[in-house]
Enzyme design. Structure first.
Site, PDB file in Angstrom:
ATOM      1  N   CYS A 158       0.828  -1.224   0.000  1.00  0.00           N
ATOM      2  CA  CYS A 158       0.000   0.000   0.000  1.00  0.00           C
ATOM      3  C   CYS A 158       0.852   1.261   0.000  1.00  0.00           C
ATOM      4  CB  CYS A 158      -0.964  -0.024   1.176  1.00  0.00           C
ATOM      5  SG  CYS A 158      -0.144   0.005   2.795  1.00  0.00           S
ATOM      6  N   HIS A 185      -2.665   1.550   6.864  1.00  0.00           N
ATOM      7  CA  HIS A 185      -3.025   1.324   5.457  1.00  0.00           C
ATOM      8  C   HIS A 185      -3.293   2.670   4.800  1.00  0.00           C
ATOM      9  CE1 HIS A 185      -4.325  -0.918   1.973  1.00  0.00           C
ATOM     10  NE2 HIS A 185      -5.463  -0.227   1.920  1.00  0.00           N
ATOM     11  N   GLN A 231      -5.818   1.456  -4.309  1.00  0.00           N
ATOM     12  CA  GLN A 231      -5.077   0.865  -3.196  1.00  0.00           C
ATOM     13  C   GLN A 231      -4.490  -0.482  -3.617  1.00  0.00           C
ATOM     14  OE1 GLN A 231      -7.236  -0.797   0.018  1.00  0.00           O
ATOM     15  NE2 GLN A 231      -9.051  -1.294  -1.176  1.00  0.00           N
TER      16      GLN A 231
END
Length: 298
Positions: A196, A251, A263
């Site tokens: 990520c 994240h 993502q």
């Protein structure tokens, strides 16, 4: 014969007379001696009695006097001990008073020194805050930091606008070209794949003057990135989530527009575009940061 007999009788009578004369004298002398002894005995008894009485008086008076002297000595000792005790108590009280005065003076001096130290630290803190306020704001988490948001419109030249728009387009095209590639933990290259934060790092590292961090938590705490409200998101803003409770944010994704973001989710999945309005992402949403601005572009 008669003459001899008469002579013998005469001698015998003389002897008898002599004996008679001799015996009463002895009796008289014995009686006299007895009388003398009897007379002397009571006198000696009296003398002995008087001597014994004197001795008894002496013995009686002696312990009494000894007791009196002992009592006097004990009284003197008690008085002396009381005087010594009084002296010691007075000395101790004087010492305690002196010590208490010293302690009070020490406490006052310590309190004064503490107050002086506090005043010095306060003045130093004030001076440091004033200096920091005079300097340019650096860091989101520092006190006195005021981000220059869009409250005051920034006047840009045409060339600078073109550069900014070009940077935004290149970042978004770089991201869109990575859709469908696999997740790779620690990956930062299109050849291997991305995680990520690696995807965001790859998209912005060559377009902005800020040194881009490598992890999502560091990106969330980036000092030169301004926080953005959820209703004011623009394409290119970073959106952060807390999924595994590792730090403030673990994240990150990039907002594309129309309530969607790109993502690299997790192992076993590919890079994709998802909706920010999903219940899962709404529950784990933390915040957003704007990294690319007209001031940060190269």
């Amino acid at each position: 014969m008669r003459l001899l007999f008469t002579l013998f009788v005469l001698l015998f009578t003389q002897l008898f007379l002599n004996m008679a004369h001799a015996s009463p004298q002895t009796r008289v002398s014995a009686d006299q001696r007895k009388s003398h002894v009897n007379q002397a005995a009571p006198e000696e008894r009296r003398k002995r009695k008087t001597v014994a009485a004197k001795n008894s008086k002496k013995t009686k008076t002696a312990p009494v006097t000894e007791q009196k002297t002992q009592d006097k000595n004990s009284k003197k000792k008690v008085k002396s001990t009381e005087l010594v005790k009084r002296k010691t108590t007075t000395e101790r009280s004087a010492k305690t008073r002196a010590e208490s005065k010293k302690e009070k003076t020490l406490k006052t001096t310590r309190a004064e020194s503490k107050t002086e130290r506090h005043s010095k630290t306060r003045t130093l803190a004030k001076n440091s805050t004033e200096k920091a306020g005079k300097k340019e704001a650096y860091g989101r988490h520092r006190k006195g930091k005021k981000f220059e948001e869009d409250s005051k419109p920034i006047t840009l030249s045409a060339t600078h606008k073109k550069r900014y728009q070009h940077a935004q387009q290149t970042a978004m095209t770089k991201l869109m070209h990575q859709v469908g590639k696999p997740y790779r933990w620690g990956g930062t290259s299109p050849n291997t794949g991305f995680d990520c934060s690696g995807l965001v790092y790859y998209a912005y590292k060559d377009l902005i003057r800020i040194k881009m961090p490598r992890t999502a938590n560091e990106m969330y705490h980036l000092r030169d990135a301004a926080p953005v409200k959820r209703g004011e998101l623009e394409s290119g803003d970073l959106v952060f989530f807390r999924i595994n409770n590792r730090g403030a944010a673990d994240h990150v994704g990039v907002y594309v527009g129309n309530g969607k973001f790109i993502q690299s989710p997790r192992t076993g999945e590919d890079i994709k575009i998802t909706s920010l309005g999903d219940d899962y992402w709404q529950d784990h949403y933390v915040g957003a940061r704007r990294v690319m601005t007209p001031k940060t572009i190269r």
